[in-house]
Design a protein around this motif. Structure first.
Motif, PDB file in Angstrom:
ATOM      1  N   VAL A   7       0.826  -1.211   0.000  1.00  0.00           N
ATOM      2  CA  VAL A   7       0.000   0.000   0.000  1.00  0.00           C
ATOM      3  C   VAL A   7       0.861   1.263   0.000  1.00  0.00           C
ATOM      4  O   VAL A   7       2.079   1.224   0.230  1.00  0.00           O
ATOM      5  CB  VAL A   7      -0.906   0.032   1.255  1.00  0.00           C
ATOM      6  N   PHE A   8       0.191   2.397  -0.243  1.00  0.00           N
ATOM      7  CA  PHE A   8       0.781   3.709  -0.010  1.00  0.00           C
ATOM      8  C   PHE A   8       0.534   4.091   1.446  1.00  0.00           C
ATOM      9  O   PHE A   8      -0.509   3.757   2.026  1.00  0.00           O
ATOM     10  CB  PHE A   8       0.133   4.774  -0.913  1.00  0.00           C
TER      11      PHE A   8
ATOM     12  N   VAL B 279       8.070   7.932  -0.404  1.00  0.00           N
ATOM     13  CA  VAL B 279       9.039   7.071   0.264  1.00  0.00           C
ATOM     14  C   VAL B 279      10.431   7.220  -0.328  1.00  0.00           C
ATOM     15  O   VAL B 279      11.427   7.311   0.398  1.00  0.00           O
ATOM     16  CB  VAL B 279       8.586   5.598   0.198  1.00  0.00           C
ATOM     17  N   ASN B 280      10.532   7.275  -1.654  1.00  0.00           N
ATOM     18  CA  ASN B 280      11.859   7.322  -2.278  1.00  0.00           C
ATOM     19  C   ASN B 280      12.369   8.733  -2.506  1.00  0.00           C
ATOM     20  O   ASN B 280      13.470   8.934  -3.033  1.00  0.00           O
ATOM     21  CB  ASN B 280      11.877   6.538  -3.584  1.00  0.00           C
TER      22      ASN B 280
ATOM     23  N   THR C 251       4.574   7.399  -7.125  1.00  0.00           N
ATOM     24  CA  THR C 251       4.529   6.352  -8.141  1.00  0.00           C
ATOM     25  C   THR C 251       4.427   5.000  -7.460  1.00  0.00           C
ATOM     26  O   THR C 251       4.409   4.897  -6.220  1.00  0.00           O
ATOM     27  CB  THR C 251       5.793   6.396  -9.019  1.00  0.00           C
ATOM     28  N   GLU C 252       4.393   3.937  -8.265  1.00  0.00           N
ATOM     29  CA  GLU C 252       4.334   2.578  -7.719  1.00  0.00           C
ATOM     30  C   GLU C 252       5.532   2.291  -6.810  1.00  0.00           C
ATOM     31  O   GLU C 252       5.447   1.457  -5.917  1.00  0.00           O
ATOM     32  CB  GLU C 252       4.296   1.557  -8.859  1.00  0.00           C
ATOM     33  N   ALA C 253       6.629   3.014  -7.035  1.00  0.00           N
ATOM     34  CA  ALA C 253       7.820   2.801  -6.210  1.00  0.00           C
ATOM     35  C   ALA C 253       7.597   3.217  -4.766  1.00  0.00           C
ATOM     36  O   ALA C 253       8.385   2.852  -3.885  1.00  0.00           O
ATOM     37  CB  ALA C 253       9.005   3.561  -6.801  1.00  0.00           C
ATOM     38  N   ASP C 254       6.527   3.983  -4.509  1.00  0.00           N
ATOM     39  CA  ASP C 254       6.252   4.436  -3.147  1.00  0.00           C
ATOM     40  C   ASP C 254       5.304   3.493  -2.395  1.00  0.00           C
ATOM     41  O   ASP C 254       5.038   3.710  -1.215  1.00  0.00           O
ATOM     42  CB  ASP C 254       5.650   5.846  -3.182  1.00  0.00           C
ATOM     43  N   ARG C 255       4.779   2.473  -3.056  1.00  0.00           N
ATOM     44  CA  ARG C 255       3.991   1.469  -2.348  1.00  0.00           C
ATOM     45  C   ARG C 255       4.917   0.610  -1.494  1.00  0.00           C
ATOM     46  O   ARG C 255       6.014   0.228  -1.936  1.00  0.00           O
ATOM     47  CB  ARG C 255       3.197   0.590  -3.316  1.00  0.00           C
ATOM     48  N   GLN C 256       4.463   0.306  -0.290  1.00  0.00           N
ATOM     49  CA  GLN C 256       5.312  -0.384   0.679  1.00  0.00           C
ATOM     50  C   GLN C 256       4.595  -1.600   1.269  1.00  0.00           C
ATOM     51  O   GLN C 256       3.381  -1.573   1.477  1.00  0.00           O
ATOM     52  CB  GLN C 256       5.675   0.562   1.827  1.00  0.00           C
ATOM     53  N   PRO C 257       5.359  -2.668   1.563  1.00  0.00           N
ATOM     54  CA  PRO C 257       4.777  -3.771   2.336  1.00  0.00           C
ATOM     55  C   PRO C 257       4.370  -3.261   3.721  1.00  0.00           C
ATOM     56  O   PRO C 257       5.144  -2.553   4.385  1.00  0.00           O
ATOM     57  CB  PRO C 257       5.915  -4.787   2.428  1.00  0.00           C
TER      58      PRO C 257
ATOM     59  N   PHE D 292      -5.352   1.925  -2.702  1.00  0.00           N
ATOM     60  CA  PHE D 292      -4.094   1.426  -2.166  1.00  0.00           C
ATOM     61  C   PHE D 292      -3.611   2.205  -0.951  1.00  0.00           C
ATOM     62  O   PHE D 292      -2.434   2.107  -0.582  1.00  0.00           O
ATOM     63  CB  PHE D 292      -3.032   1.442  -3.272  1.00  0.00           C
ATOM     64  N   SER D 293      -4.517   2.933  -0.315  1.00  0.00           N
ATOM     65  CA  SER D 293      -4.152   3.642   0.911  1.00  0.00           C
ATOM     66  C   SER D 293      -4.144   2.682   2.087  1.00  0.00           C
ATOM     67  O   SER D 293      -5.025   1.819   2.228  1.00  0.00           O
ATOM     68  CB  SER D 293      -5.157   4.769   1.176  1.00  0.00           C
TER      69      SER D 293
END
Length: 971
Positions: A791-792, A810-811, A817-823, A897-898
């Protein structure tokens, strides 16, 4: 004369008084083995409720009359009876009864005793089962065994449940191999993928009232003898049979029940809906004049009844048991119905002075399902609450053909859909045990079994009236499932006096074949699908086990199985699965004789098990799939009359010729203990497990295979856990008893490698959600649990309110972007518990079971999908209801995706409570009971139910609260 009469009167008064005079007797009760006093021993006058118990020093005092008998009893000791003949002091030395530790428990292809078991083996007997109108057998053991979690799939009629032993050893998602345990019924392993097409539960063929006990094999040293199918544990189910020299016994039981859902999705009421929609610009004239709670309308109170008629009798060499079972259960969703009629028979005959025993078990079952269309659940959640159920002319209200994507009226869907399935199933076992006359310690066992099921069904689904281009659906299906099994084994047991060792050796051969045929005939408008699908696979196995009990102190057991599966190529067809375990009965050491322990055993085990349940039988070779409907055919010339000739196309499937077993290695260390003569007992079990060559269906680079997805070996996963079990006998009196069982399991699971090219950053997205095509909310990634959400991280304002569309960068690249979604968080719990209490007072009995889960999270997909204004007012041509969370967030758009929608789902549930009363008559016993299931749940989760198997709540069939009245007659 007067004096004589007075004296006679005194005598007449004194004689009965003398006969009834009571003498105070004192005494001490000790343990004969060590002369230690025993506190809490029951000292009862036989045939009465008069009695006492010993104090801390083992002393008692009781008034006793001449000729009465004292019964001295204590848990774990052999009771004694002493006739009172005037003695002033009675001292008793009780002898320990080893029956508890000598209780027989099944293991793979054999049996042992509790005190001699070296693996993680747990038995749950009939007296421990959950009570009530239980249709699915797995519900009998929910909350009863450490490391075993049973989760029902919902409140549908005939619904089963998901069983997880130690969390499962595989990925277990929709893309991975199964995490279901192997289930063996009276020696017949059933198909782990089902057992009968069209059934909601593979175990529904087994009448719960016909089950004697479950034995759960949890660690690899116990399960390795089942080899290729044992990575997720093994459950051995033994059904009831008649006993030798038993008089004719007749039983009749009826359980009448009502079922009602306990919760619904938190949607906007009609008043809230009008307010929200009007504030967002909707013209009030678009609203209807009704106030309809669509969820209340589609659910009703389900009625059910279970009947059991049983006859059993035993002669010296022959015994039988025959049971007829009828189940009728309505689900709370309108039109949902399950019915079962089953005959269950068992026959045991002994010949040749008991050297030859033949056991025959046969079950004939007919299951009938009338499926309610569960798509109506989602439609009820979304349908405009201001609209009426019916129009003035009596027809169902619909949105109209200008709203092609609108759901149909859910009550119309339930009323017009016909979906029925009939399953006829036969399960039979034939077992021969023969003790050889020339070597009395050698026994031959032959076990043959068959599980045969035929199903036929039809489905009619009406076209959505809102979509002018939609078609009715008509479909018929037939299927056949055949599972045949044959085992041969030799068992040799002997005692070698020279080395003071009991030896138990078993060796055998097994073969099992599964055959599945499915015929489909479906028509939907211009599309016609006619298809026949045949699948079969087989297992060829050799196995052996040797166990040694040295000096009644040291235990050693080793097993080995070699399995060959037709699901793999010749190069990878056979797998080897060893297991070793040891035990040390500390209690039997001379230096432990005077300890305060009544049982103490240390054990450890190691083993390797396998997994081959990948849902396909020919994944190692190239196969072609024929087209299934007219739309995938091509024209190939014409007939004489000029009509086109169509032929079916063939589509090549992806394959991996090197696919092989999953392989799980497990270590187990445990301590079994008992205090106060086992009034307090339990187990501490620790395990560590590694699974290699995980089986999963994963994406592959374009052009590297014939498809984008193939089933192959993809990585590794590890898990560890701690299981604690405590059994306690709190009170043990003649008229009152209370015993309790508490178990808690701590678990942790982690993907350690997941790739085809050793990329440490490889991951796969799983866990499909509503709210878009192809969206997934969970991630498989090294370092994380397989059910971890992806999720974001939501950003909040100073008042703690979520800011729509604002997430943590996050980055640090200044864009989301999708790169900021985290486990983030996971669906599997860190710990789960079960707590059962059994109380009795005279003829009353009360038992209840709590279950709890901690550290698990649920993704509230109902809120993320529809808890926004666009979901309410921006639908194409219609208005829809939305989740009430929009009142708090004010969100305009979906924020799927929150992490706002990842909610903590800890819970404690009163799962089962039952009150019974037994009335003994001269020739009959009557027991009445009142049971309630799912009585209440304590949780902070805001959604429908905190107990969701995959951790994603969307179109979930709500669980029910059942109230059951039972009557049981025994003659």
């Amino acid at each position: 004369m007067k004096t004589f009469l007075n004296a006679l009167l005194v005598i007449l008064i004194m004689v009965p008084a003398t006969l009834m005079a009571q003498t105070t007797v004192t005494g001490t009760v000790t343990d004969k083995a060590n002369a230690m006093p025993l506190p809490g021993v029951n000292v009862i006058i036989k045939g009465t409720s008069r009695g006492t118990s010993t104090d801390f020093d083992g002393n008692f005092s009781l008034e006793v009359s001449q000729g009465e008998t004292l019964v001295i009893s204590y848990l774990g000791y052999t009771p004694q009876e002493i006739l009172f003949s005037g003695q002033a002091t009675i001292d008793v030395a009780l002898v320990e009864d080893a029956a508890q530790l000598d209780e027989v428990v099944l293991i793979g292809y054999g049996a042992t005793t509790k005190q001699d078991a070296t693996g993680a083996v747990e038995k749950v007997g009939d007296e421990d089962f959950n009570r009530g109108a239980i249709v699915a057998p797995q519900q009998l053991i929910a909350g009863k065994a450490a490391g075993v979690r049973v989760t029902t799939g919902g409140g549908a009629a005939g619904e089963g449940g998901e069983i997880r032993i130690r969390g499962g050893a595989s990925i277990g998602t929709e893309f991975g191999a199964t995490n279901d345990p192997l289930i063996v019924i009276d020696g017949l392993p059933i198909d782990q993928r089902g057992g009968a097409q069209g059934s909601r539960n593979a175990l529904n063929a087994i009448n719960p009232a016909d089950i004697e006990d479950f034995v759960v094999l949890k660690d690899a040293s116990a399960t390795a003898i089942y080899g290729s199918r044992a990575s997720n544990g093994v459950i051995l189910i033994t059904t009831k049979k008649g006993s030798a020299n038993q008089p004719l016994k007749l039983e009749y039981g009826i359980q009448a029940s009502t079922r009602r859902i306990t919760n619904t999705v938190d949607n906007l009421s009609a008043a809230q809906y009008r307010q929200v929609a009007e504030a967002d610009g909707v013209d009030p004239s678009e609203f209807g004049n009704a106030n309809t709670n669509w969820q209340d309308e589609i659910y009703t109170t389900g009625i059910g009844a279970i009947h059991n008629i049983t006859a059993s009798k035993g002669y010296e060499n022959f015994s039988f048991r025959v049971n007829y079972n009828h189940v009728s259960q309505e689900g709370p969703l309108l039109g949902d119905l399950y019915e079962r009629n089953g005959f269950n028979t068992s026959f045991v005959h002994r010949f040749l002075d008991n050297d030859l025993k033949i056991t025959a078990i046969a079950r004939g079952i007919q299951d009938e399902y009338q499926y309610a269309e569960d798509g109506a659940i989602g439609a009820a959640v979304r349908f405009d609450p201001t609209q009426p159920i019916r129009n003035p002319d009596g027809s169902f209200y619909q949105y109209g053909t200008t709203a092609n994507l609108a759901p149909a009226n859910p009550l119309f869907t339930l009323a017009e859909t016909e979906d029925r399935q009939t399953i006829q199933r036969f399960i039979g076992n034939f077992n021969i045990d023969y003790n050889f006359w020339f070597l009395r310690d050698l026994k031959l066992s032959v076990n043959g079994g068959i599980d045969y099921a035929e199903n036929s069904g039809f489905r009619f689904a009406p076209a959505n009236p809102n979509n002018a281009g939609a078609f009715n659906f008509n479909g018929q299906s037939q299927g056949l499932n055949r599972n045949t099994s044959l085992d041969f084994l030799l068992n040799y047991k002997t005692f070698v006096e020279s080395i003071n060792t009991n030896i138990d050796i078993t060796a055998g051969h097994a073969f099992q074949e599964f055959y599945i045929r499915t015929d489909i005939d479906e028509v939907s408008g211009p599309n016609t699908t006619i298809d026949t699908d045949i699948n079969r696979n087989a297992l060829l196995s050799y196995f052996a086990r040797a166990s040694f009990d040295i000096a009644d102190r040291y235990l050693i057991s080793a097993s080995f199985r070699r399995d060959g599966s037709s699901r793999f190529s010749e190069d990878n067809r056979f797998g080897n699965f060893p297991g070793v375990s040891v035990g040390w009965k500390l209690m039997n050491e001379s230096w432990m004789q005077d300890s305060f322990f009544s049982n103490l055993k240390l054990r450890a085990g190691w083993g390797v098990t396998g997994q081959q349940e990948i849902g396909q039988n020919y994944g190692f070779q190239g196969i072609y799939t024929p087209s299934r409907n007219d739309q995938a055919n091509i024209q190939f010339g014409t007939t004489i009359n000029g009509e086109p000739i169509f032929i079916r196309t063939l589509r090549p499937e992806g394959f991996d010729e090197n696919i092989k077993w999953e392989e799980t290695t497990q270590y187990n260390v445990a301590l079994d203990y008992g205090f106060f003569n086992n009034r307090l007992s339990g187990t501490i079990d620790f395990y560590y497990r590694e699974t290699e060559d995980l089986l999963a269906t994963v994406p592959v680079p374009s052009g590297s295979n014939l498809r984008d997805l193939i089933t192959t070996n993809v990585g590794e996963i590890t898990s560890r856990g701690l299981e604690l079990t405590v059994n306690g006998v709190i009170f043990q009196k003649e008229n009152f008893g209370w015993d309790t069982n508490f178990n808690v399991t701590f678990q942790e699971q982690e993907v350690t490698r997941l790739s085809l090219n050793n990329d440490p950053n490889a991951f796969f997205l799983v866990g499909g959600i509503s709210g878009g095509v192809g969206n997934n909310i969970q991630i498989l990634r090294p370092g994380f649990d397989p059910t971890t959400f992806f999720v974001f991280r939501q950003v909040y304002d100073n008042e703690g309110n979520p800011i729509e569309g604002s997430y943590v960068d996050v980055n640090g690249d200044n864009q989301i972007t999708e790169a900021d979604r985290q486990p983030y968080k996971k669906a599997t719990p860190d710990a789960f518990i079960g707590w059962t209490n059994n109380l009795r007072y005279k003829n009353f009995d009360l038992n209840f079971t709590f279950r709890g889960s901690f550290g698990n999270y649920v993704y509230n997909n109902n809120a993320s999908d529809t808890g926004n204004l666009n979901a309410i007012t921006n639908q194409p041509g219609y208005l829809a209801n939305g989740h009430a969370s929009v009142l708090d967030t004010g969100f305009t758009n979906q924020n799927l995706f929150s992490d706002l929608y990842i909610e903590r789902a800890d819970f404690v549930r009163l799962d089962n409570i039952s009150l019974g009363y037994t009335i003994p008559f001269e020739k009959m016993t009557l027991r009445t009971s009142l049971t309630a299931t799912n009585l209440f749940v304590i949780t902070e989760y805001s959604g429908l139910d905190p107990e969701i198997g995959n951790g994603i709540q969307n179109n979930f069939y709500p669980r029910t609260r059942d109230v059951v009245l039972g009557l049981n007659f025994t003659f």
